[in-house]
Design a protein around this motif. Structure first.
Motif, PDB file in Angstrom:
ATOM      1  N   LYS A  46      -3.635   6.191 -87.828  1.00  0.00           N
ATOM      2  CA  LYS A  46      -2.917   7.304 -88.448  1.00  0.00           C
ATOM      3  C   LYS A  46      -1.508   6.872 -88.849  1.00  0.00           C
ATOM      4  O   LYS A  46      -1.014   7.238 -89.914  1.00  0.00           O
ATOM      5  CB  LYS A  46      -2.861   8.492 -87.492  1.00  0.00           C
ATOM      6  N   LEU A  52       9.629   1.226 -78.410  1.00  0.00           N
ATOM      7  CA  LEU A  52      10.758   2.145 -78.225  1.00  0.00           C
ATOM      8  C   LEU A  52      12.059   1.416 -77.932  1.00  0.00           C
ATOM      9  O   LEU A  52      13.134   1.994 -78.036  1.00  0.00           O
ATOM     10  CB  LEU A  52      10.460   3.124 -77.075  1.00  0.00           C
ATOM     11  N   LEU A 108       0.010  16.729 -84.884  1.00  0.00           N
ATOM     12  CA  LEU A 108      -0.532  16.288 -86.172  1.00  0.00           C
ATOM     13  C   LEU A 108      -1.864  15.543 -86.064  1.00  0.00           C
ATOM     14  O   LEU A 108      -2.702  15.669 -86.957  1.00  0.00           O
ATOM     15  CB  LEU A 108       0.501  15.445 -86.929  1.00  0.00           C
ATOM     16  N   PRO A 109      -2.092  14.737 -84.999  1.00  0.00           N
ATOM     17  CA  PRO A 109      -3.400  14.073 -84.932  1.00  0.00           C
ATOM     18  C   PRO A 109      -4.532  15.000 -84.488  1.00  0.00           C
ATOM     19  O   PRO A 109      -5.684  14.597 -84.490  1.00  0.00           O
ATOM     20  CB  PRO A 109      -3.200  12.966 -83.885  1.00  0.00           C
ATOM     21  N   ASN A 150      14.591   9.953 -77.500  1.00  0.00           N
ATOM     22  CA  ASN A 150      13.705   9.352 -78.500  1.00  0.00           C
ATOM     23  C   ASN A 150      13.201  10.367 -79.519  1.00  0.00           C
ATOM     24  O   ASN A 150      12.023  10.416 -79.835  1.00  0.00           O
ATOM     25  CB  ASN A 150      12.514   8.658 -77.833  1.00  0.00           C
ATOM     26  N   TRP A 173      -0.330   9.373 -81.334  1.00  0.00           N
ATOM     27  CA  TRP A 173      -0.831   9.015 -82.664  1.00  0.00           C
ATOM     28  C   TRP A 173      -1.636   7.731 -82.563  1.00  0.00           C
ATOM     29  O   TRP A 173      -1.226   6.772 -81.919  1.00  0.00           O
ATOM     30  CB  TRP A 173       0.332   8.800 -83.635  1.00  0.00           C
ATOM     31  N   ILE A 220      13.117  11.630 -83.434  1.00  0.00           N
ATOM     32  CA  ILE A 220      13.200  10.924 -84.714  1.00  0.00           C
ATOM     33  C   ILE A 220      14.345  11.533 -85.520  1.00  0.00           C
ATOM     34  O   ILE A 220      14.320  12.722 -85.835  1.00  0.00           O
ATOM     35  CB  ILE A 220      11.854  10.997 -85.468  1.00  0.00           C
ATOM     36  N   PHE A 246      11.563  11.373 -72.494  1.00  0.00           N
ATOM     37  CA  PHE A 246      12.242  10.094 -72.320  1.00  0.00           C
ATOM     38  C   PHE A 246      13.674  10.278 -71.849  1.00  0.00           C
ATOM     39  O   PHE A 246      14.313  11.289 -72.121  1.00  0.00           O
ATOM     40  CB  PHE A 246      12.259   9.314 -73.639  1.00  0.00           C
ATOM     41  N   LYS A 282      10.901   1.774 -83.658  1.00  0.00           N
ATOM     42  CA  LYS A 282      11.133   2.748 -82.596  1.00  0.00           C
ATOM     43  C   LYS A 282      10.395   4.054 -82.892  1.00  0.00           C
ATOM     44  O   LYS A 282       9.764   4.632 -82.014  1.00  0.00           O
ATOM     45  CB  LYS A 282      12.636   3.009 -82.467  1.00  0.00           C
ATOM     46  N   GLU A 283      10.471   4.449 -84.161  1.00  0.00           N
ATOM     47  CA  GLU A 283       9.771   5.675 -84.563  1.00  0.00           C
ATOM     48  C   GLU A 283       8.263   5.518 -84.332  1.00  0.00           C
ATOM     49  O   GLU A 283       7.594   6.449 -83.866  1.00  0.00           O
ATOM     50  CB  GLU A 283      10.059   5.944 -86.035  1.00  0.00           C
ATOM     51  N   ARG A 297       8.790  18.952 -77.266  1.00  0.00           N
ATOM     52  CA  ARG A 297       7.823  18.011 -77.832  1.00  0.00           C
ATOM     53  C   ARG A 297       6.808  17.585 -76.772  1.00  0.00           C
ATOM     54  O   ARG A 297       5.622  17.412 -77.058  1.00  0.00           O
ATOM     55  CB  ARG A 297       8.548  16.779 -78.399  1.00  0.00           C
ATOM     56  N   VAL A 312       7.585   6.096 -80.794  1.00  0.00           N
ATOM     57  CA  VAL A 312       7.561   7.529 -80.470  1.00  0.00           C
ATOM     58  C   VAL A 312       6.209   8.123 -80.835  1.00  0.00           C
ATOM     59  O   VAL A 312       5.573   8.817 -80.036  1.00  0.00           O
ATOM     60  CB  VAL A 312       8.700   8.286 -81.210  1.00  0.00           C
ATOM     61  N   LEU A 313       5.768   7.815 -82.051  1.00  0.00           N
ATOM     62  CA  LEU A 313       4.503   8.371 -82.513  1.00  0.00           C
ATOM     63  C   LEU A 313       3.353   7.947 -81.600  1.00  0.00           C
ATOM     64  O   LEU A 313       2.481   8.745 -81.271  1.00  0.00           O
ATOM     65  CB  LEU A 313       4.225   7.927 -83.956  1.00  0.00           C
ATOM     66  N   ILE A 315       5.186  16.900 -84.116  1.00  0.00           N
ATOM     67  CA  ILE A 315       4.555  15.571 -84.226  1.00  0.00           C
ATOM     68  C   ILE A 315       3.307  15.363 -83.362  1.00  0.00           C
ATOM     69  O   ILE A 315       2.289  14.875 -83.863  1.00  0.00           O
ATOM     70  CB  ILE A 315       5.602  14.470 -83.943  1.00  0.00           C
ATOM     71  N   PRO A 316       3.356  15.729 -82.076  1.00  0.00           N
ATOM     72  CA  PRO A 316       2.165  15.451 -81.258  1.00  0.00           C
ATOM     73  C   PRO A 316       0.936  16.252 -81.688  1.00  0.00           C
ATOM     74  O   PRO A 316      -0.178  15.913 -81.313  1.00  0.00           O
ATOM     75  CB  PRO A 316       2.597  15.863 -79.843  1.00  0.00           C
ATOM     76  N   VAL A 343       3.332   9.828 -78.270  1.00  0.00           N
ATOM     77  CA  VAL A 343       2.841  11.206 -78.271  1.00  0.00           C
ATOM     78  C   VAL A 343       1.385  11.274 -78.734  1.00  0.00           C
ATOM     79  O   VAL A 343       0.871  12.360 -79.000  1.00  0.00           O
ATOM     80  CB  VAL A 343       3.707  12.162 -79.122  1.00  0.00           C
TER      81      VAL A 343
END
Ligand SMILES: Nc1ncnc2c1ncn2[C@@H]1O[C@H](COP(=O)(O)OP(=O)(O)O)[C@@H](O)[C@H]1O
Ligand SMILES: [Mg+2]
Lengths: 258, 359
Positions: B276, B356, A141-142, A125, B272, A127, A121, B262-263, A186, B266-267, A138-139, B270
């Protein structure tokens, strides 16, 4: 605008691509029609109930393995276009197909994003209350990766962007260039086949910017990743194989740089 | 931050729960049965000091069928003049009930355990209730002034009923003597076992048209009424606490999750899945509400406890019942989940780019 793009067979040695048809070009060589990775048909994106037309009739095909730069003045719709290409938003009108998925119809794009997209981004962005390591992880985890595999993968990619000593830090303790590198880590951690970067060097000094660009280009060259970079810097745009100029939500030029 | 907001909600529910339960308990104990089953008084009297009953009636009562024993009691009210004059803010009470009752009839008021000695007829001795002794700082051997005369405290008793325990008991004949009265203000009637108290009391009212009677059954039914009213009031206060606390909790959760739009963007960007993300928020909500529940319960106990001590309230105790805490935790978790999941659900339905944009 052509629905299909003519490409050289040798540019895509991998035979998993779908070749619709072959034909002999004017130069006597054999050419293939290739199914584009991303196709946009008359895409319009409006904001504020139609008051703002960020995209105004975009037709565009992007092929697997391309390195494309999108250039244009501020407010021309570059970020909006990039978001569409990365399945982060849906158009107001028109059609978008990404990897055969009809973006307008498809409800859950999460798996597609998870497996194929890496997005850098404009504003990082990250966290803020997670460490560099956690942000990068994070990416993953799923996925059905084990904890150990995730840790190894995240560490590996953090090492690759040169932030090994900052793993435990919070993003707000980092410089702009370092944050951008976290954002890239990321984006790369899930081994995406499409990397989209929105002005990744915009806020950086030229040396750091170069480093970041090299990182992205290396991914493209080594792993044949489709790389799409938004920029307003002509020099950066010229590094790409193909440059798309946009203005007022329309493509005004689409050219190959060699 | 969120913990504080949610904890305040729980504090409200717990504190009000403890207080209302405490109120119910205290009414229950104050309405405890005393010894006599029937109390007879003169219906023509407005206050207990006028319209006395002739002492000879006491004997008549004793001889009625079904009655085992009867005793006359004379009640006067002793004003605390010092307290009035000095406008002191000490906790001694303004007025005290002084009851004249023969020493062998004290059991009819439920006075059985006496620390020290019981008075004898005709003496200037008195026994005082534990509550009175504590509030007025009186101990055995002290002299107290009643109706302008000195009395010696020979004993302290405790019955468990705050009404009785805050009073003073003296020999009936002594009190009649110094107040220049022959009669009694009430007759306590003890009935035999297996007899119908209300039939006996109805018969008394029939035979003596000026008398009214009150049976202990009636008293307990009044008690039930009072408890019923209190129950309704408690329910109303609890409902208020739940609404006030609940709104606080919902508000806190909505804000906490809204700030994370916003978080969530982000999730989603990427990869999610919404589910989840919701599971994560749900888990965090449970941790947050449990932590807040503990913190809130501690404050919900501390604040009224400290308050009671600060204002020197001795005749009221908080009512600790697991119900209060279960209710507070249950409400918090349910309300927290609603308050947390709803905005999270909305955020997860947004396109990542829209999410976002939230700051
Ligand atoms: N979410 C949004 N809501 C309203 N207007 C928007 C939104 N996103 C972008 N715009 C507007 O759309 C236009 C194109 O924006 P953008 O794609 O960000 O341009 P660029 O990235 O080329 O600077 C601008 O006029 C911008 O103000
Ligand atoms: Mg932009």
């Amino acid at each position: 605008m052509d629905d299909n793009q003519i490409v050289n067979e040798n540019a895509y040695p991998d035979d998993e691509y779908i070749y619709n048809e072959t034909f002999i070009g004017e130069d006597g060589e054999e050419y293939y029609y290739e199914e584009p990775l991303i196709s946009l048909f008359d895409v319009v994106k409006e904001y504020d109930k139609g008051m703002v037309k960020a995209l105004n009739g975009i037709n565009l095909d992007i092929f697997e393995g391309e390195f494309v730069s999108i250039i244009g003045p501020s407010g021309s719709g570059k970020s909006t276009l990039l978001n569409m290409l990365g399945a982060l938003d849906k158009p107001t009108r028109g059609k978008i197909f990404i990897d055969g998925i009809d973006l307008v119809k498809e409800k859950d794009l999460s798996q597609f994003r998870q497996e194929r997209i890496g997005f850098v981004f404009q504003l990082h962005n990250l966290i803020p209350n997670l460490s560099v390591f956690d942000n990068v992880q994070i990416p993953l985890l799923p996925t059905d990766m084990s904890n150990k595999e995730m840790k190894e993968r995240a560490s590996e990619i953090i090492r690759a962007v040169g932030l090994e000593d900052k793993k435990k830090q919070r993003p707000n303790k980092l410089s702009g260039g370092q944050r951008q590198r976290v954002a890239i880590a990321r984006a790369l951690v899930n081994n995406p086949s499409i990397i989209l970067a929105d002005e990744p060097t915009g806020s950086l000094d030229s040396k750091t910017g170069e480093l970041i660009l090299n990182l992205l280009m290396e991914m493209h060259e080594r792993y044949n990743v489709t790389l799409i970079i938004v920029t307003h810097d002509n020099g950066v745009a010229a590094l790409a194989e193909r440059t798309i100029k946009i203005k007022d939500g329309k493509i005004i030029e689409d050219k190959y740089n060699y | 931050m969120s913990i504080i907001g949610i904890a305040i909600g729980i504090t409200t529910i717990v504190a009000l729960g403890l207080i209302t339960t405490g109120m119910e308990d205290s009414v229950q104990t104050s309405l405890n049965d005393v010894g006599a089953e029937i109390t007879v008084s003169n219906s023509s009297s407005v206050s207990t000091n006028t319209g006395l009953i002739d002492s000879s009636i006491v004997e008549e009562m004793k001889n009625r069928t079904g009655v085992i024993d009867a005793a006359g009691g004379l009640t006067v009210t002793e004003m605390n003049m010092d307290r009035l004059k000095s406008r002191d803010s000490d906790s001694s009470s303004l007025a005290t009930t002084v009851v004249g009752l023969a020493p062998d009839k004290l059991y009819m008021m439920g006075i059985n355990d006496v620390d020290g000695k019981i008075y004898e007829n005709g003496t200037r001795d008195a026994i005082v209730g534990a509550e009175y002794a504590e509030v007025n700082n009186v101990s055995i051997g002290d002299d107290i002034t009643l109706q302008g005369k000195e009395f010696n405290v020979t004993g302290i008793f405790e019955t468990g009923s705050p009404f009785v325990d805050s009073g003073i008991y003296v020999p009936l004949d002594t009190l009649q003597d110094i107040t220049d009265n022959d009669g009694v203000s009430r007759i306590l009637v003890k009935t035999g076992e297996d007899v119908n108290d209300s039939a006996i009391s109805d018969k008394i009212e029939e035979d003596y048209e000026n008398f009214t009677t009150l049976t202990s059954e009636e008293i307990s039914s009044i008690a039930d009424d009072v408890l019923g009213i209190l129950d309704t009031a408690t329910l109303a206060v609890s409902a208020l606490a739940i609404i006030v606390g609940g709104i606080g909790i919902i508000n806190t959760m909505v804000m906490a999750v809204y700030e994370r739009t916003k978080e969530i963007g982000v999730l989603k960007s990427v990869g999610w899945k919404s589910r989840k993300i919701l599971t994560m928020i749900l888990g965090e909500t449970l941790v947050l509400t449990t932590l807040s529940g503990i913190v809130g319960s501690i404050f919900g106990i501390l604040i009224p406890e400290v308050g009671l001590r600060l204002f020197n309230v001795t005749d009221f105790a908080l009512g600790y019942s697991p119900k209060t805490f279960i209710l507070a935790f249950g409400i918090t978790i349910i309300v927290g989940i609603i308050g947390g999941i709803y905005p999270a659900y909305k955020a997860s339905k947004l396109a990542p780019t829209e999410a976002l944009r939230y700051e």
